[in-house]
Design an enzyme around this catalytic site. Structure first.
Site, PDB file in Angstrom:
ATOM      1  N   SER A 119       0.423  -1.119   0.076  1.00 55.35           N
ATOM      2  CA  SER A 119      -0.094  -0.369  -0.537  1.00 55.35           C
ATOM      3  C   SER A 119       0.805   0.681  -0.085  1.00 55.35           C
ATOM      4  O   SER A 119       1.506   1.428  -1.093  1.00 55.35           O
ATOM      5  CB  SER A 119      -1.033  -0.119   1.137  1.00 55.35           C
ATOM      6  OG  SER A 119      -1.743   1.147   1.020  1.00 55.35           O
ATOM      7  N   ASP A 174      -3.419   6.979  -3.511  1.00 52.41           N
ATOM      8  CA  ASP A 174      -2.208   5.820  -2.694  1.00 52.41           C
ATOM      9  C   ASP A 174      -1.522   4.432  -3.937  1.00 52.41           C
ATOM     10  O   ASP A 174      -2.152   4.848  -4.432  1.00 52.41           O
ATOM     11  CB  ASP A 174      -2.297   5.845  -1.214  1.00 52.41           C
ATOM     12  CG  ASP A 174      -2.647   4.482  -1.514  1.00 52.41           C
ATOM     13  OD1 ASP A 174      -3.399   4.261  -2.023  1.00 52.41           O
ATOM     14  OD2 ASP A 174      -2.687   3.425  -0.296  1.00 52.41           O
ATOM     15  N   ASP A 232      -1.514   1.899  -3.760  1.00 53.60           N
ATOM     16  CA  ASP A 232      -2.001   0.303  -4.415  1.00 53.60           C
ATOM     17  C   ASP A 232      -3.475   1.206  -4.599  1.00 53.60           C
ATOM     18  O   ASP A 232      -4.141   0.114  -5.359  1.00 53.60           O
ATOM     19  CB  ASP A 232      -1.833  -0.618  -3.547  1.00 53.60           C
ATOM     20  CG  ASP A 232      -2.629   0.097  -2.426  1.00 53.60           C
ATOM     21  OD1 ASP A 232      -2.621   0.403  -2.044  1.00 53.60           O
ATOM     22  OD2 ASP A 232      -3.282  -0.622  -2.097  1.00 53.60           O
ATOM     23  N   ASP A 243      -6.039   2.128  -3.598  1.00 48.71           N
ATOM     24  CA  ASP A 243      -7.167   1.933  -2.241  1.00 48.71           C
ATOM     25  C   ASP A 243      -7.837   2.978  -1.106  1.00 48.71           C
ATOM     26  O   ASP A 243      -8.402   3.180  -1.156  1.00 48.71           O
ATOM     27  CB  ASP A 243      -6.927   0.731  -1.469  1.00 48.71           C
ATOM     28  CG  ASP A 243      -5.568   0.702  -0.162  1.00 48.71           C
ATOM     29  OD1 ASP A 243      -4.905   2.103  -0.714  1.00 48.71           O
ATOM     30  OD2 ASP A 243      -5.695  -0.180   0.391  1.00 48.71           O
TER      31      ASP A 243
END
Length: 531
Positions: free
Chosen positions: A142, A286, A288, A290
């Site tokens: 992430s 961000d 990734d 999400d």
């Protein structure tokens, strides 16, 4: 601390990657002691740690044994032969780790959908739900630093893993033999159509028809860029200006110290782009994709809204355009304004522990959920997790509708404050190199709980003393207008203090109420800095 040399030798002999074997052979005793201090354990949604050799890092051997444990756990639940999904981002090691996970699952008899390209995490959550997969695995860390990687696990229905499944899987992993003894079988990549289906779903979310909006956008060196652009365009937004320096995936995140839109300076390039092109809204994902952060132009220039402000604005928007028996949810560390907003729309409201593994399970009829750390779920029927791309599209939809009426998100925030009172939030975090110091700080607080804050009596709730699913390592301190929540981070080596101050708006005087709330936040900040 010393480590049994036999344990080290056995691990090295079983490591299928010659690079990590060499890394361990060249490591000094102190480094080896750290790497063999214990295995990576399941935290928020899965594993996260530094990319390095040994059981306490993210590497091929750890991924193989973890996946073998998951396969064993699935077989134990009579789910052998089920569909499973494997995706990845572009961090260091992600492609290798994803291939290893897919090959272990294939050899264990599962129908493996290994997505062919680097993919945003929300697409993997969407695919898990869409295909009714028994498990989906996303290789990602992430918004963690570039040195980290991770292994995120979704269960059937597309929600993040929770206990007791995580503990049961850890037990299964512990029973797995050496990494080089785990069978593997080649997998042909598939499932590219799932990205197209996800984009088509996101394009159905806007409620309005106005599209005269200029968007500044950054995926922050992550995997969300191409998919987000396709989703914007499918929803009718075409005037999009990307931050060129941050658009292409880059696992080193060269323009930011931490690839997290919450971190100071991380969105400087985005806001400069928004100012240069005279944008109407700025959007940061961000790495990734999400999480979604929203930037707006105020009287003193461009700035990023906090997660609570975005959550209030989008929560009110979605509840205004839905009906029936609905549920809105947030967490114990997020602003309590959503509770009042939900009541004004005759909607049910739920408050959960921190993290989308809990928010996704808040209850039936969920139409919106958010957490203050920029996590927004605007379409839980399709993605039972935070989803930065769909949130960005809905935010732009609302912003375009407001623009056509000569209004902005700042006007909406004023309206909400006038109706529900001023709710200001802030966070104070301390980063630790030694996780034991975080636990020691929590113990010290428990032994020295304050009786008052700012002259007001304090009511203390220690969630570690609860029974049932809301038990966690967190302490909530409340006065009549101030709340302080202290807890260790679930994803980073930090001790976090979440502050909220609430001030009623007498005779519509927002300025006076905000000043009062700021004074209360200062009381909370002063206390947080004593921890």
């Amino acid at each position: 601390m010393s480590v049994d040399q036999n344990l080290i030798d056995t691990w090295i002999d079983a490591d299928p990657d010659p690079n990590t074997r060499r890394e361990l052979l060249e490591a000094d005793p102190h480094d080896l002691a750290d790497r063999f201090s214990g295995p990576l354990v399941f935290g928020t949604a899965g594993l996260r740690g530094p990319v390095r050799a040994g059981p306490n890092g993210m590497n091929t051997a750890v991924v193989i044994r973890t996946t073998a444990g998951i396969a064993q756990w699935l077989h134990g639940r009579c789910l052998g032969g089920s569909t499973v999904i494997v995706g990845r981002d572009t961090r260091h090691g992600s492609e290798t780790f994803a291939t290893a996970a897919a090959e272990v699952l294939a050899a264990a008899g599962f129908r493996v959908v290994q997505l062919p390209d680097p993919t945003p995490t929300p697409v993997v959550a969407f695919a898990c739900r869409k295909l009714k997969a028994a498990v989906a695995i996303q290789i990602t860390a992430s918004h963690n630093p570039a040195t980290d990687n991770g292994y995120k696990v979704y269960l059937d229905g597309g929600a993040q893993i929770i206990s007791p499944a995580d503990r049961d899987i850890e037990a299964a992993i512990a029973a797995v033999g050496p990494a080089n003894s785990v069978p593997r079988a080649a997998v042909e990549a598939s499932g590219a159509h799932l990205v197209d289906e996800y984009i088509a779903r996101v394009a159905t979310l806007p409620r309005g028809t106005d599209r005269g909006l200029r968007i500044a956008f950054t995926p922050m060196h992550g995997v969300g860029g191409a998919t987000a652009l396709a989703a914007f365009r499918a929803a009718g937004f075409t005037d999009i200006h990307v931050v060129d320096e941050q658009f292409d995936p880059n696992p080193d995140f060269p323009t930011v110290e931490f690839p997290n839109p919450e971190e100071p300076g991380a969105t400087d390039l985005l806001l400069a782009t928004a100012d240069r092109v005279d944008a109407d809204i700025a959007i940061a994902l961000d790495p990734d994709a999400d999480r979604c952060a929203v930037g707006v132009k105020g009287p003193n220039g461009w700035f990023m809204l906090c997660g609570d402000d975005t959550g209030a604005v989008l929560g009110d928007y979605i509840l205004s355009h839905t009906s029936g028996d609905r549920l809105a949810a947030t967490t114990i560390v997020s602003s309590s304004m959503l509770k009042s907003i939900a009541a004004s729309h005759n909607s049910r409201y739920s408050e959960t522990l921190t993290g989308f593994k809990w928010l996704a399970r808040a209850g039936d009829g969920l139409v919106f959920a958010y957490e203050e750390a920029l996590g927004l779920c605007v379409d839980p029927a399709a993605v039972r997790d935070k989803d930065g791309i769909s949130a960005a599209v809905v935010a732009c939809d609302y912003a375009a509708n407001l623009k056509s009426a000569g209004r902005t998100f700042l006007d909406v925030l004023d309206d909400l404050a006038a109706q529900h009172g001023v709710h200001l939030t802030a966070q104070v975090s301390r980063r630790f190199n030694n996780l034991a110091h975080i636990a020691a700080s929590m113990t010290t607080l428990r032994n020295n709980l304050p009786k008052e804050l700012g002259g007001a009596p304090v009511v203390v709730e220690d969630l570690n003393e609860l029974r049932g699913p809301k038990r966690t390592d967190a302490i909530i301190l409340r006065t009549d207008q101030l709340r302080v929540v202290v807890r260790p981070s679930g994803t980073e080596p930090k001790l976090k203090c979440y502050l909220e101050a609430v001030a009623p708006t007498a005779a519509g005087d927002l300025s006076a109420a905000r000043q009062q709330a700021e004074r209360l936040l200062d009381v909370g900040r002063a206390f947080a800095h004593t921890l």
